[in-house]
Design a protein around this motif. Structure first.
Motif, short mmCIF file in Angstrom:
data_model
loop_
_atom_site.label_atom_id
_atom_site.label_comp_id
_atom_site.label_asym_id
_atom_site.label_seq_id
_atom_site.Cartn_x
_atom_site.Cartn_y
_atom_site.Cartn_z
N ARG A 64 29.69 12.13 53.65
CA ARG A 64 29.65 11.27 54.84
C ARG A 64 29.33 9.85 54.40
O ARG A 64 28.68 9.62 53.38
CB ARG A 64 28.60 11.77 55.84
N PRO A 65 29.78 8.86 55.18
CA PRO A 65 29.49 7.46 54.83
C PRO A 65 28.00 7.18 54.88
O PRO A 65 27.25 7.81 55.63
CB PRO A 65 30.24 6.67 55.91
N ALA A 66 27.57 6.22 54.08
CA ALA A 66 26.18 5.78 54.06
C ALA A 66 26.10 4.32 54.50
O ALA A 66 27.04 3.55 54.29
CB ALA A 66 25.58 5.94 52.66
N ALA A 67 24.98 3.97 55.11
CA ALA A 67 24.82 2.59 55.59
C ALA A 67 24.67 1.62 54.42
O ALA A 67 25.14 0.48 54.48
CB ALA A 67 23.60 2.50 56.51
N GLU A 68 24.01 2.05 53.35
CA GLU A 68 23.79 1.20 52.18
C GLU A 68 24.98 1.29 51.22
O GLU A 68 25.66 2.32 51.17
CB GLU A 68 22.51 1.63 51.45
N GLY A 122 26.66 14.47 60.47
CA GLY A 122 28.01 15.01 60.34
C GLY A 122 28.49 14.94 58.90
O GLY A 122 27.87 14.34 58.03
N PHE A 123 29.63 15.57 58.65
CA PHE A 123 30.19 15.53 57.31
C PHE A 123 31.68 15.75 57.37
O PHE A 123 32.23 16.22 58.38
CB PHE A 123 29.54 16.59 56.40
N ARG A 124 32.35 15.40 56.28
CA ARG A 124 33.78 15.67 56.11
C ARG A 124 33.95 16.44 54.81
O ARG A 124 33.17 16.29 53.87
CB ARG A 124 34.57 14.36 56.12
N MET A 144 36.96 14.28 59.42
CA MET A 144 36.35 14.75 60.64
C MET A 144 34.85 14.90 60.41
O MET A 144 34.41 15.19 59.31
CB MET A 144 36.99 16.07 61.04
N ALA A 145 34.09 14.71 61.44
CA ALA A 145 32.64 14.88 61.35
C ALA A 145 32.27 16.18 62.03
O ALA A 145 32.59 16.41 63.17
CB ALA A 145 31.92 13.71 62.02
N MET A 183 25.32 22.68 53.61
CA MET A 183 23.88 22.89 53.56
C MET A 183 23.24 22.07 52.45
O MET A 183 22.14 21.53 52.60
CB MET A 183 23.57 24.38 53.36
N GLY A 184 23.93 21.97 51.32
CA GLY A 184 23.42 21.15 50.23
C GLY A 184 23.31 19.69 50.63
O GLY A 184 22.33 19.01 50.28
N LEU A 185 24.29 19.21 51.38
CA LEU A 185 24.25 17.83 51.86
C LEU A 185 23.04 17.63 52.77
O LEU A 185 22.31 16.63 52.67
CB LEU A 185 25.54 17.51 52.62
#
Length: 426
Positions: A88-92, A50-52, A1-2, A40-42
């Motif tokens: 979370r996913p990254a584009a690179e 967003g994050f999971r 989930m984001a 918060m660290g992210l």
């Protein structure tokens, strides 16, 4: 989930919207606060978005010390101390993972060949896990992650296995829809530790972290070990499972761990086998003079430990199933003696002045007398001992141990039934 992020704050109400905090954690409010730290660290390290949330527990080895790598039997339990990540996913095609209090690993996923300079470092594990996914035809992609950990490094609660399983769970959740089961996650994690990190471990630690609960495991087929979930009756028996960190670290002891495996396998090869599981115990005992000359006395002692430890695991499991505390504790105590006398994994041979675990075991025996039981925790050689302490004596034992090894050395370990997991939305 984001979950949406806001600048410089984390809304605990949003994190609480994640289900399973009360199911996974004994103290869900503290877990929520840790999840906010990860979020918060992210944000602070990798920007808003967003994050999971992912969690992987540490583990306590309850029986079967250094048996899994020779296809023996083991007994282990996941514990409440865990590593929690916001990811979370990254584009690179790059993994950027920051461990709180440490540093950021940056892994280019376009090159997944082992790198000698990464051996024995966390970067090698991330690269190796990505390679394991790709080799199986599974999806791999970049991600940003920030982790907060309750699993101390180098203290015998399997921080490396928890980290490996966490990283594998992130790849599994972000890019494979969570399709891999606990057994597959554990196999990928163990392969990374063997091939990339350079530690020839068995799979018991990874299996316990991935699956959760108290597990009896048979490693006759290492790639697909059989597992039986058992009740952890310790609190029912009025006991608390404790760990005392004596301050040593496993960081520079890879060769000592490896020697346990290689010496057992040298004994097996003397008889034409690959592991001690292939060789009947009577065959070893019947060839002791020639075997001593071929492999040395320590290898012989470690082989005897292997066979006896497997029998102890069987008796431990039977005692848990029928609720026999005295029988269970007797096997724990016998395992502790065997680790010290036969396996010889309590103190590192190269540092005779540093014998914290041996001292902690001796002091625990003097403190508890005929109550409870004690043994080395995990792979041994440094770090942590394990003790089963009667609940009325818990506080006095804590004070005694902290008086010798320092405040914060003492931990009560409760079994966590949930293994590696994503904390999903309702």
């Amino acid at each position: 989930m984001a979950i949406g992020m806001r600048p410089l704050r984390c809304d605990t109400a949003e994190v609480r919207a994640c289900r399973r905090f009360s199911e996974v954690y004994d103290e869900p409010d503290k877990a929520v606060r840790r999840a906010c730290q990860a979020a918060m660290g992210l944000y602070e390290h990798f920007g808003p978005g967003g994050f999971r949330l992912f969690s992987a527990p540490g583990r306590a080895e309850l029986g079967g010390s250094h048996t899994d790598h020779n296809r023996g039997l083991g007994l282990a339990a996941a514990v409440q101390a865990d590593i929690l990540a916001a990811a979370r996913p990254a584009a690179e095609p790059v993994v950027r993972l920051h461990s709180q209090g440490y540093y950021t690993d940056v892994i280019d996923l376009t090159d997944l060949a082992p790198r000698p300079e990464e051996r024995c470092h966390s970067a090698s594990l991330i690269r190796g896990i990505a390679a394991g996914f790709r080799e199986r035809g599974l999806a791999v992609g970049g991600f940003d992650a920030f982790t907060v950990s309750q699993v101390p490094r180098g203290a015998g609660v399997s921080s490396s296995a928890a980290f490996e399983v966490l990283v594998a769970s992130i790849f599994n959740g972000l890019y494979n829809g969570g399709a891999l089961d606990a057994a597959a996650v554990a196999r990928i994690a163990q392969e990374a530790e063997n091939r990339y990190f350079g530690k020839p471990s068995g799979i018991m630690d990874q299996a316990a972290c991935a699956a959760g609960g108290c597990l009896a495991m048979d490693f006759a087929s290492p790639s697909a070990p059989q597992a039986l979930r058992l009740p952890a009756r310790f609190e029912e028996w009025g006991l608390r499972l404790c760990a005392v960190n004596t301050g040593g670290s496993h960081t520079d002891l890879t060769q000592d761990f490896a020697a346990c495996r290689t010496e057992m396998e040298e004994t097996a090869r003397f008889f034409g086998g690959e592991t001690l599981r292939d060789i009947p115990r009577k065959q070893v005992e019947g060839a002791l003079p020639a075997l001593r000359r071929a492999v040395g006395d320590r290898a012989v002692l470690r082989a005897l430990h292997f066979y006896e430890e497997n029998d102890r695991v069987k008796r431990q499991c039977a005692a848990l199933q029928r609720g026999d505390a005295a029988a269970y504790l007797a096997q724990v105590a016998a395992s502790g003696r065997s680790c010290q006398e036969l396996l010889q994994n309590v103190s590192p041979p190269q540092t005779p002045r540093e014998q914290g675990p041996a001292l902690a075991l001796a002091l625990t025996e003097r403190f508890l007398g005929r109550e409870g039981a004690w043994r080395i925790q995990g792979g041994g050689f440094a770090g942590t001992i394990q003790a089963y302490v009667p609940a009325p004596r818990l506080e006095a034992y804590r004070q005694y141990m902290e008086g010798v090894f320092g405040q914060g050395c003492f931990h009560v370990l409760s079994v966590r039934e949930t293994g590696a997991t994503e904390l999903e939305a309702e």
